[in-house]
Design an enzyme around this catalytic site. Sequence first.
Site, short mmCIF file in Angstrom:
data_model
loop_
_atom_site.label_atom_id
_atom_site.label_comp_id
_atom_site.label_asym_id
_atom_site.label_seq_id
_atom_site.Cartn_x
_atom_site.Cartn_y
_atom_site.Cartn_z
CE1 TYR A 241 -3.45 -2.58 5.66
CE2 TYR A 241 -3.19 -0.25 5.09
CZ TYR A 241 -3.32 -1.58 4.71
OH TYR A 241 -3.30 -1.91 3.37
CB THR B 200 -0.89 0.00 1.27
OG1 THR B 200 -1.53 1.26 1.41
CG2 THR B 200 -0.06 -0.24 2.54
CG ASP B 201 -1.19 4.97 -0.97
OD1 ASP B 201 -1.72 4.33 -0.04
OD2 ASP B 201 -1.80 5.83 -1.64
CE LYS C 274 0.01 -4.53 2.96
NZ LYS C 274 -0.40 -5.86 2.42
P1 NAD Z 1 -9.71 -7.34 1.95
O1 NAD Z 1 -9.76 -7.05 3.41
O2 NAD Z 1 -10.89 -7.05 1.12
O3 NAD Z 1 -9.34 -8.88 1.72
C1 NAD Z 1 -8.35 -9.53 2.45
C2 NAD Z 1 -8.50 -11.02 2.20
O4 NAD Z 1 -7.45 -11.68 2.94
C3 NAD Z 1 -9.82 -11.61 2.68
O5 NAD Z 1 -10.34 -12.49 1.72
C4 NAD Z 1 -9.44 -12.35 3.96
O6 NAD Z 1 -10.27 -13.48 4.22
C5 NAD Z 1 -8.02 -12.77 3.64
N1 NAD Z 1 -7.23 -12.98 4.87
C6 NAD Z 1 -7.11 -12.14 5.92
N2 NAD Z 1 -6.33 -12.68 6.88
C7 NAD Z 1 -5.90 -13.87 6.38
C8 NAD Z 1 -5.07 -14.89 6.88
N3 NAD Z 1 -4.52 -14.81 8.10
N4 NAD Z 1 -4.82 -15.97 6.09
C9 NAD Z 1 -5.38 -16.07 4.86
N5 NAD Z 1 -6.21 -15.16 4.36
C10 NAD Z 1 -6.47 -14.07 5.10
O7 NAD Z 1 -8.43 -6.58 1.43
P2 NAD Z 1 -8.20 -5.79 0.05
O8 NAD Z 1 -8.72 -4.43 0.20
O9 NAD Z 1 -8.66 -6.65 -1.08
O10 NAD Z 1 -6.60 -5.70 0.05
C11 NAD Z 1 -5.82 -6.76 -0.50
C12 NAD Z 1 -4.36 -6.40 -0.36
O11 NAD Z 1 -4.08 -5.21 -1.07
C13 NAD Z 1 -3.92 -6.15 1.07
O12 NAD Z 1 -2.63 -6.68 1.24
C14 NAD Z 1 -3.88 -4.64 1.21
O13 NAD Z 1 -2.94 -4.24 2.16
C15 NAD Z 1 -3.49 -4.24 -0.20
N6 NAD Z 1 -3.97 -2.93 -0.65
C16 NAD Z 1 -5.29 -2.59 -0.55
C17 NAD Z 1 -5.73 -1.36 -1.05
C18 NAD Z 1 -7.17 -0.96 -0.98
O14 NAD Z 1 -7.50 0.19 -1.33
N7 NAD Z 1 -8.11 -1.83 -0.60
C19 NAD Z 1 -4.81 -0.49 -1.63
C20 NAD Z 1 -3.46 -0.85 -1.69
C21 NAD Z 1 -3.05 -2.08 -1.22
O1 DAU Z 2 -4.21 3.96 0.42
C1 DAU Z 2 -4.41 2.57 0.32
C2 DAU Z 2 -5.26 2.09 1.48
O2 DAU Z 2 -6.58 2.55 1.24
C3 DAU Z 2 -5.23 0.58 1.65
O3 DAU Z 2 -3.93 0.16 1.95
C4 DAU Z 2 -6.20 0.16 2.77
O4 DAU Z 2 -6.24 -1.27 2.85
C5 DAU Z 2 -7.58 0.68 2.41
O5 DAU Z 2 -8.49 0.35 3.45
C6 DAU Z 2 -7.55 2.20 2.20
O6 DAU Z 2 -7.28 2.89 3.46
P1 DAU Z 2 -8.05 4.23 3.86
O7 DAU Z 2 -7.99 4.36 5.32
O8 DAU Z 2 -7.62 5.37 3.02
O9 DAU Z 2 -9.55 3.81 3.37
P2 DAU Z 2 -10.98 4.03 4.06
O10 DAU Z 2 -12.00 3.64 3.03
O11 DAU Z 2 -11.08 3.41 5.40
O12 DAU Z 2 -11.03 5.61 4.25
C7 DAU Z 2 -10.89 6.48 3.15
C8 DAU Z 2 -10.95 7.91 3.69
O13 DAU Z 2 -12.29 8.18 4.16
C9 DAU Z 2 -10.06 8.13 4.88
O14 DAU Z 2 -9.54 9.46 4.83
C10 DAU Z 2 -10.98 7.99 6.10
C11 DAU Z 2 -12.30 8.49 5.56
N1 DAU Z 2 -13.51 7.83 6.13
C12 DAU Z 2 -13.57 6.49 6.13
C13 DAU Z 2 -14.67 5.85 6.62
C14 DAU Z 2 -14.76 4.33 6.66
C15 DAU Z 2 -14.56 8.63 6.57
O15 DAU Z 2 -14.51 9.86 6.52
N2 DAU Z 2 -15.67 7.99 7.04
C16 DAU Z 2 -15.78 6.63 7.11
O16 DAU Z 2 -16.82 6.11 7.58
#
Ligand code: NAD
Ligand code: DAU
Length: 351
Positions: A157, A131-132, A161
């Site tokens: 978190y 992640t960033d 990471k």
């Molecule tokens: P998510 O929470 O939607 O999915 C995570 C998955 O991992 C789930 O299916 C969960 O069951 C599985 N998991 C969790 N713990 C586990 C364990 N101990 N063993 C096996 N499986 C397990 O997450 P996401 O948003 O799809 O993110 C996926 C990856 O991408 C993560 O590594 C996250 O850090 C990274 N990432 C996410 C974002 C974002 O915006 N969502 C951005 C950049 C990087």
């Molecule tokens: O930047 C990459 C990351 O983006 C990933 O690594 C994480 O896994 C992913 O969850 C996401 O993190 P953020 O914390 O940026 O995402 P989130 O959707 O939780 O929040 C986005 C922005 O919105 C953040 O500034 C917090 C704000 N927020 C979030 C929630 C859930 C609110 O204002 N209200 C809310 O209810």
Amino acid sequence: MKKLVITGGAGFIGSHVVRLFVNKYPDYQIYNLDALTYAGNLANNEDVASAPNYHFIKADITDAEHIDALFAEHQFDGVLHLAAESHVDRSITDPLAFVRTNVIGTVNLLQAAKKHWAGKMEGKRFYHISTDEVYGELHDPKEFFLETTSYDPRSPYSASKASSDHFVRAYHETYGLPTVITNCSNNYGPNHFPEKLIPLMIHNIIHHKPLPVYGKGENVRDWLFVIDHARAIDTVFHDGKIGETYNIGGFNEWKNIDLVHLLCKIMDEKLGRPAGTSVQLITYVTDRAGHDLRYAIDANKIMKELGWEPSLQFAEGLEKTVNWYLENEKWLNDVTSGDYQKYYEKNYAGR
Ligand code: NAD
Ligand code: DAU
């Protein structure tokens, strides 16, 4: 034949990566390894579940023995590691869960790859999806995160990471493990768990519930459509240079409050509600502890060196996302009711 294990393939991004790889590479065997935590949902993989090259393995990456046994049994030659605890708010209340999965789980996978690939690293690849947030927060609007930006994680978190990224690099430097890392900005799109900003707002607008905006809504995120992230992952897995890091982002920065206003407008139109209905649901709530102000990725390296670029403009991606949630009410209801967690018992248990 390539045998690839994709961890976290039942989650949000993982399910899009699984779908892309199963459909695009019929010669690869794709193993979706997932513990099915609250974030894992096998309904996300329903459309590929009967493909001959798709396999599901229920396993927890914190269980080193099980992971080792799976590497011995299947002889994977590629790892795409997405399994993680991914929600910042949860990391504030339960940091140890993030240490267990994101740090120890990643090291367990690295250990298994190192052991089972010893003496035969050629053609193997361990791809860590990160992640960033490891870079911390930006204040100067002219600044962007580069691959060379120092790590400065500020939440449990992002600390977990960052730690996992360091271990991946350490296994490359120390043991010659063929690794590659990407650091991506905020994803959005179908199958996003409704604890995250965009799907939570969509869900709450549908149900006329308050829209909780943290602090003043001034925080900035750089949004990328999840399928564009999956495309980037495909590109880096196949063409990325071993030992390298690539940043992935959409050059698409939005203040949270502006994004929530835009969502309200789109949803009012889609739901046939008078303009201005949903914005009235906006509720300013206590800010997230240590809330990072701004993330912004400079994605020039992957664009110039590997030729990837985002395919969708934000307006188009957001409309596709909203449409998906409106057309997949059952998915959303099953998630909010908890019924999605019965999927494994109903369809897989005892096999
Ligand atoms: P998510 O929470 O939607 O999915 C995570 C998955 O991992 C789930 O299916 C969960 O069951 C599985 N998991 C969790 N713990 C586990 C364990 N101990 N063993 C096996 N499986 C397990 O997450 P996401 O948003 O799809 O993110 C996926 C990856 O991408 C993560 O590594 C996250 O850090 C990274 N990432 C996410 C974002 C974002 O915006 N969502 C951005 C950049 C990087
Ligand atoms: O930047 C990459 C990351 O983006 C990933 O690594 C994480 O896994 C992913 O969850 C996401 O993190 P953020 O914390 O940026 O995402 P989130 O959707 O939780 O929040 C986005 C922005 O919105 C953040 O500034 C917090 C704000 N927020 C979030 C929630 C859930 C609110 O204002 N209200 C809310 O209810």
